[in-house]
Design a protein around this motif. Structure first.
Motif, PDB file in Angstrom:
ATOM      1  N   MET A  21      46.275  71.151 -46.044  1.00  0.00           N
ATOM      2  CA  MET A  21      46.771  72.435 -45.531  1.00  0.00           C
ATOM      3  C   MET A  21      46.434  72.596 -44.039  1.00  0.00           C
ATOM      4  O   MET A  21      47.258  73.094 -43.278  1.00  0.00           O
ATOM      5  CB  MET A  21      46.196  73.598 -46.336  1.00  0.00           C
ATOM      6  CG  MET A  21      46.698  73.632 -47.769  1.00  0.00           C
ATOM      7  SD  MET A  21      48.473  73.808 -47.905  1.00  0.00           S
ATOM      8  CE  MET A  21      48.645  75.542 -47.641  1.00  0.00           C
ATOM      9  N   GLN A  22      45.259  72.164 -43.627  1.00  0.00           N
ATOM     10  CA  GLN A  22      44.896  72.243 -42.214  1.00  0.00           C
ATOM     11  C   GLN A  22      45.788  71.339 -41.366  1.00  0.00           C
ATOM     12  O   GLN A  22      46.194  71.712 -40.267  1.00  0.00           O
ATOM     13  CB  GLN A  22      43.429  71.861 -42.020  1.00  0.00           C
ATOM     14  CG  GLN A  22      42.459  72.905 -42.484  1.00  0.00           C
ATOM     15  CD  GLN A  22      41.016  72.459 -42.347  1.00  0.00           C
ATOM     16  OE1 GLN A  22      40.737  71.278 -42.112  1.00  0.00           O
ATOM     17  NE2 GLN A  22      40.090  73.396 -42.526  1.00  0.00           N
ATOM     18  N   VAL A  24      48.895  70.345 -42.103  1.00  0.00           N
ATOM     19  CA  VAL A  24      50.265  70.876 -42.080  1.00  0.00           C
ATOM     20  C   VAL A  24      50.358  72.087 -41.159  1.00  0.00           C
ATOM     21  O   VAL A  24      51.315  72.225 -40.396  1.00  0.00           O
ATOM     22  CB  VAL A  24      50.734  71.219 -43.508  1.00  0.00           C
ATOM     23  CG1 VAL A  24      52.062  71.949 -43.488  1.00  0.00           C
ATOM     24  CG2 VAL A  24      50.840  69.960 -44.342  1.00  0.00           C
ATOM     25  N   THR A  25      49.373  72.950 -41.190  1.00  0.00           N
ATOM     26  CA  THR A  25      49.424  74.144 -40.341  1.00  0.00           C
ATOM     27  C   THR A  25      49.251  73.814 -38.857  1.00  0.00           C
ATOM     28  O   THR A  25      49.572  74.642 -38.011  1.00  0.00           O
ATOM     29  CB  THR A  25      48.356  75.172 -40.752  1.00  0.00           C
ATOM     30  OG1 THR A  25      47.079  74.556 -40.757  1.00  0.00           O
ATOM     31  CG2 THR A  25      48.659  75.740 -42.125  1.00  0.00           C
ATOM     32  N   SER A  26      48.752  72.620 -38.537  1.00  0.00           N
ATOM     33  CA  SER A  26      48.598  72.250 -37.130  1.00  0.00           C
ATOM     34  C   SER A  26      49.938  71.908 -36.472  1.00  0.00           C
ATOM     35  O   SER A  26      50.017  71.859 -35.252  1.00  0.00           O
ATOM     36  CB  SER A  26      47.632  71.073 -36.994  1.00  0.00           C
ATOM     37  OG  SER A  26      48.208  69.901 -37.541  1.00  0.00           O
ATOM     38  N   ASP A  28      53.680  72.523 -35.059  1.00  0.00           N
ATOM     39  CA  ASP A  28      54.398  73.653 -34.481  1.00  0.00           C
ATOM     40  C   ASP A  28      55.752  73.819 -35.179  1.00  0.00           C
ATOM     41  O   ASP A  28      56.378  72.846 -35.581  1.00  0.00           O
ATOM     42  CB  ASP A  28      54.642  73.433 -32.986  1.00  0.00           C
ATOM     43  CG  ASP A  28      53.353  73.482 -32.185  1.00  0.00           C
ATOM     44  OD1 ASP A  28      52.414  74.186 -32.619  1.00  0.00           O
ATOM     45  OD2 ASP A  28      53.280  72.816 -31.143  1.00  0.00           O
ATOM     46  N   ILE A  30      56.497  75.636 -37.994  1.00  0.00           N
ATOM     47  CA  ILE A  30      56.510  75.802 -39.448  1.00  0.00           C
ATOM     48  C   ILE A  30      56.558  77.289 -39.777  1.00  0.00           C
ATOM     49  O   ILE A  30      55.779  78.088 -39.250  1.00  0.00           O
ATOM     50  CB  ILE A  30      55.278  75.139 -40.078  1.00  0.00           C
ATOM     51  CG1 ILE A  30      55.389  73.627 -39.902  1.00  0.00           C
ATOM     52  CG2 ILE A  30      55.167  75.499 -41.548  1.00  0.00           C
ATOM     53  CD1 ILE A  30      54.261  72.846 -40.468  1.00  0.00           C
ATOM     54  N   ASP A  31      57.511  77.650 -40.672  1.00  0.00           N
ATOM     55  CA  ASP A  31      57.662  79.034 -41.095  1.00  0.00           C
ATOM     56  C   ASP A  31      56.909  79.334 -42.389  1.00  0.00           C
ATOM     57  O   ASP A  31      56.267  80.370 -42.517  1.00  0.00           O
ATOM     58  CB  ASP A  31      59.140  79.378 -41.290  1.00  0.00           C
ATOM     59  CG  ASP A  31      59.916  79.308 -39.990  1.00  0.00           C
ATOM     60  OD1 ASP A  31      59.303  79.498 -38.923  1.00  0.00           O
ATOM     61  OD2 ASP A  31      61.133  79.068 -40.041  1.00  0.00           O
ATOM     62  N   ARG A  32      57.046  78.447 -43.378  1.00  0.00           N
ATOM     63  CA  ARG A  32      56.431  78.677 -44.693  1.00  0.00           C
ATOM     64  C   ARG A  32      55.848  77.380 -45.236  1.00  0.00           C
ATOM     65  O   ARG A  32      56.416  76.312 -45.061  1.00  0.00           O
ATOM     66  CB  ARG A  32      57.469  79.169 -45.701  1.00  0.00           C
ATOM     67  CG  ARG A  32      57.686  80.660 -45.665  1.00  0.00           C
ATOM     68  CD  ARG A  32      58.666  81.053 -46.717  1.00  0.00           C
ATOM     69  NE  ARG A  32      59.971  80.619 -46.225  1.00  0.00           N
ATOM     70  CZ  ARG A  32      61.057  80.537 -46.969  1.00  0.00           C
ATOM     71  NH1 ARG A  32      61.003  80.827 -48.219  1.00  0.00           N
ATOM     72  NH2 ARG A  32      62.195  80.152 -46.448  1.00  0.00           N
ATOM     73  N   ILE A  33      54.742  77.531 -45.965  1.00  0.00           N
ATOM     74  CA  ILE A  33      54.112  76.407 -46.659  1.00  0.00           C
ATOM     75  C   ILE A  33      53.773  76.887 -48.058  1.00  0.00           C
ATOM     76  O   ILE A  33      53.203  77.969 -48.229  1.00  0.00           O
ATOM     77  CB  ILE A  33      52.811  75.955 -45.958  1.00  0.00           C
ATOM     78  CG1 ILE A  33      53.082  75.572 -44.517  1.00  0.00           C
ATOM     79  CG2 ILE A  33      52.178  74.804 -46.710  1.00  0.00           C
ATOM     80  CD1 ILE A  33      51.818  75.367 -43.704  1.00  0.00           C
ATOM     81  N   VAL A  44      57.489  72.614 -47.353  1.00  0.00           N
ATOM     82  CA  VAL A  44      57.328  73.084 -45.981  1.00  0.00           C
ATOM     83  C   VAL A  44      58.702  73.469 -45.453  1.00  0.00           C
ATOM     84  O   VAL A  44      59.653  72.695 -45.567  1.00  0.00           O
ATOM     85  CB  VAL A  44      56.703  71.991 -45.087  1.00  0.00           C
ATOM     86  CG1 VAL A  44      56.568  72.477 -43.665  1.00  0.00           C
ATOM     87  CG2 VAL A  44      55.366  71.543 -45.634  1.00  0.00           C
TER      88      VAL A  44
END
Length: 115
Positions: A21-22, A24-26, A28, A30-33, A44
Motif C-alpha cells: 500500500m505504501q 502504490v500510494t507513492s 502520482d 492515483i485516484d482510488r486503491i 488501482v
C-alpha cells in the motif's frame, strides 16, 4: 488517460500488505486503491503506468497483472439534467389530460349553453 488496473498479489502477512500500500500510494496520479484480501486482488484507478506499478510491486511480493481497462467515469451531469419534470414520458400524459378537460366542458361549450 485514467486506467483501472487489477493485479493478483501473493501476500503472506499484514506487513507485506502495508509495504504494498505504501508503494502504490507513492505513485502520482492515483485516484482510488482497493485491496480484496480474500481474492488477493489489488485494484488501482488513476493515471498510472501499469508496467511500472507491477515492476515496483514485484520487488515486494509475487505480482501478476490481471487486467488493464479504461476507467469508467460517473455520469452525474446527465442524471441532473433529466429531472422528473423534464422527462418526455410525462409530457404526453399532461397534454392528454388538458385535452380531456377541453372536451368535457371547455369555454366554447359553456358559451353555447349560455345562449
Amino acid at each position: 488517460m485514467k486506467l483501472k488496473v487489477v493485479m493478483i498479489l501473493q501476500l503472506h502477512d499484514e506487513k507485506q500488505k502495508k509495504k504494498v500500500m505504501q508503494t502504490v500510494t507513492s505513485f502520482d496520479g492515483i485516484d482510488r486503491i482497493s485491496m480484496d484480501m480474500k481474492e488477493m486482488k489489488l485494484k488501482v484507478v488513476g493515471d498510472v503506468d501499469p508496467i511500472d506499478l507491477v515492476n515496483q510491486l514485484r520487488n515486494l511480493c509475487h505480482a501478476d497483472l490481471l487486467s488493464v481497462a479504461p476507467a469508467m467515469e460517473e455520469k452525474n451531469d446527465k442524471t441532473n439534467e433529466e429531472s422528473p419534470e423534464n422527462t418526455p414520458e410525462d409530457r404526453p400524459e399532461e397534454e392528454e389530460e388538458s385535452g380531456a378537460e377541453e372536451e368535457a366542458g371547455g369555454p366554447e361549450k359553456d358559451a353555447a349553453l349560455v345562449k
